[in-house]
Design a protein around this motif. Structure first.
Motif, PDB file in Angstrom:
ATOM      1  N   THR A  30     -58.251 -42.138  38.554  1.00 16.99           N
ATOM      2  CA  THR A  30     -57.913 -41.995  37.140  1.00 16.99           C
ATOM      3  C   THR A  30     -57.316 -43.271  36.576  1.00 16.99           C
ATOM      4  N   VAL A  75     -63.000 -40.937  31.347  1.00 17.02           N
ATOM      5  CA  VAL A  75     -61.597 -40.769  30.928  1.00 17.02           C
ATOM      6  C   VAL A  75     -61.420 -41.306  29.527  1.00 17.02           C
ATOM      7  N   VAL A  85     -53.926 -41.106  30.523  1.00 16.08           N
ATOM      8  CA  VAL A  85     -55.308 -41.168  30.998  1.00 16.08           C
ATOM      9  C   VAL A  85     -55.779 -39.725  31.174  1.00 16.08           C
ATOM     10  N   GLU A  86     -56.737 -39.348  30.385  1.00 14.16           N
ATOM     11  CA  GLU A  86     -57.158 -37.941  30.357  1.00 14.16           C
ATOM     12  C   GLU A  86     -58.562 -37.814  30.948  1.00 14.16           C
ATOM     13  N   ASP A  87     -58.710 -36.872  31.889  1.00 19.44           N
ATOM     14  CA  ASP A  87     -60.045 -36.693  32.495  1.00 19.44           C
ATOM     15  C   ASP A  87     -60.968 -35.950  31.526  1.00 19.44           C
TER      16      ASP A  87
END
Ligand code: ADP
Length: 426
Positions: free
Chosen positions: A47, A104, A125-127
């Motif tokens: 990530t 991401v 940090v977004e999946d």
């Protein structure tokens, strides 16, 4: 907010965070990144890219965690100055150690201390892998749909061009047929005129010459019939055939047609019967075209019925409301079920016509069908091979009051002529 709850939410939502100081060194890292391991497709290393293993990410440069931010230095500086509230890098695609792609969103904001001074930058940090994949598939499908649309549009254009060409060729064919038929009609009419003149004085000719004259007349009539049929076909196809619908007495029309064909009926020793109740109402139809319909049906019955057979014409005003049903039944060669399916197509001739050696161009029934339908009726048949056929046509009834008088007069005449109900041999 409860830090454990925050952690729980971040993990559940697959969100990692990092805080970098003003020198862009990572000083805090958390969320999903603390839980996931390298063996899963999603990991803190994945990530936040590849932080140096020895420090578990802490102390490394922002660009080690998020190399995608290289090139955004000016924005980062603006953020540290307080001139930029947020920096978003959407749908950044990365690869896991296993070679899988994931997506991401990288979002950065200035990070303030309690006095309100900017001390660094907070990064989230977004999946987005699932929605990224879906979006990618959607884009792919959209592209495929667009491709199909383009192909359909191209094919449509080609089809339209081919159709236009076909229409042009069809018009040319109709024009040719129409001109040829018109040009044939005049010489034919004069041939027939002279032949009829010579016929008046047949005694002056020997038997051989008289036979020749009769043959010429018969042949010229046949060619004239075909020429007229061809003209009708072109008129029907171009939609220029006009009908004059008027009240008419169908019994009278049937009798006229039968009288015209009587010599041929006699020649083949065929018996013709008419069955009509006396109160057959007037029909609303085009008289000459209705005569043509009946002539076609009766001459077919005549052509395709061997000698000494029988033909029956019935007029029935009761079985179909608003219509008079005329049926022509013969005891002829019949029509196979396969042929029945193609019978009303132009130029179609049945597979068993050779049995009677009857000539024809295969136009009569297709013209008859069009004429019947143009008058608002329909046509159908029942037939069995070697047993005979019945053709049915419907003609709309006329229900106008002004014909009552004429009808009564007509009825009087009919009763006088044929009694209550007639089933008479012609
Ligand atoms: P044509 O008689 O000139 O061949 P039509 O269109 O009138 O053309 O008829 C098409 C075909 O339908 C005929 O060739 C014949 O095979 C069949 N047909 C029509 N009427 C009859 C009938 N009464 N009995 C048997 N066959 C028929």
């Amino acid at each position: 907010m409860n830090p454990r709850l925050v952690d729980l939410i971040l993990k559940h939502r697959k969100v990692a965070y990092a805080i970098t100081d003003r020198n862009l060194k990572v000083c805090e890292i958390g969320g999903e990144s603390q839980l996931l391991t390298l063996s899963t497709s999603f990991s803190p290393q994945a990530t936040l890219h590849q932080p140096p293993a020895e420090a578990n990410g802490l102390g490394c440069s922002l660009f080690d965690l998020a190399p995608e931010m290289i090139g955004s230095e000016a924005d980062i500086e603006a953020m540290l100055r307080g001139d930029m509230p947020v920096l978003t890098l959407a749908s950044v695609n990365r690869e896991t150690g296993q070679g899988e792609t994931y997506y991401v969103n990288l979002v950065s904001w200035p990070y303030y201390d309690e006095q309100g001074a900017i001390v660094g930058i907070a990064h989230l940090v977004e999946d987005m892998t699932l929605s990224g994949h879906l979006e990618q598939r959607l884009t792919q499908q959209r592209n495929e749909v667009q491709l199909l649309r383009d192909q359909t549009a191209t094919q449509n254009l080609a089809l339209r061009a081919a159709n236009a060409e076909l229409r042009q060729m069809d018009e040319l064919k109709s024009k040719f047929v129409s001109v040829a038929a018109h040009e044939l009609r005049n010489p034919l009419a004069s041939i027939l005129g002279y032949v009829e003149l010579m016929e008046e004085d047949l005694e002056a000719l020997n038997e051989e010459h008289a036979h020749c004259i009769r043959t010429i007349k018969k042949s010229a009539r046949r060619v004239l019939g075909i020429t007229n049929d061809l003209l009708d076909v072109t008129r029907i196809e171009s939609g220029s055939l006009e009908l004059m619908l008027k009240p008419a007495n169908l019994v009278e029309i049937v009798e006229d047609v039968a009288n015209e064909l009587q010599p041929q009926l006699d020649e083949k020793k065929l018996q013709l019967f008419l069955d009509a109740t006396p109160d057959i109402p007037f029909a609303l139809c085009d008289r000459p075209r209705t005569m043509q319909i009946l002539t076609n049906l009766l001459s077919n019955a005549l052509k395709y019925t061997p000698e000494t057979g029988e033909i029956m014409i019935r007029l029935d005003a009761e079985s179909e409301e608003g219509f008079i049903v005329i049926s022509v039944t013969d005891t002829g060669i019949g029509i196979s079920p396969e042929d029945q399916a193609k019978l009303f197509k132009s130029f179609f001739r049945g597979s068993n016509t050779h049995l009677t050696r009857a000539s024809g161009a295969g136009l009569g029934l297709s013209i008859t069908k069009s004429l019947v339908e143009l008058q608002g009726g329909r046509i159908w048949l029942n037939s069995e091979l070697n047993q005979g056929s019945t053709f049915y046509v419907t003609i709309p009834t006329y229900d106008g009051g002004e014909m009552e008088e004429q009808r009564a007069e007509d009825r009087g005449q009919e009763t006088g002529d044929r009694g209550e109900s007639s089933s008479s041999a012609f």
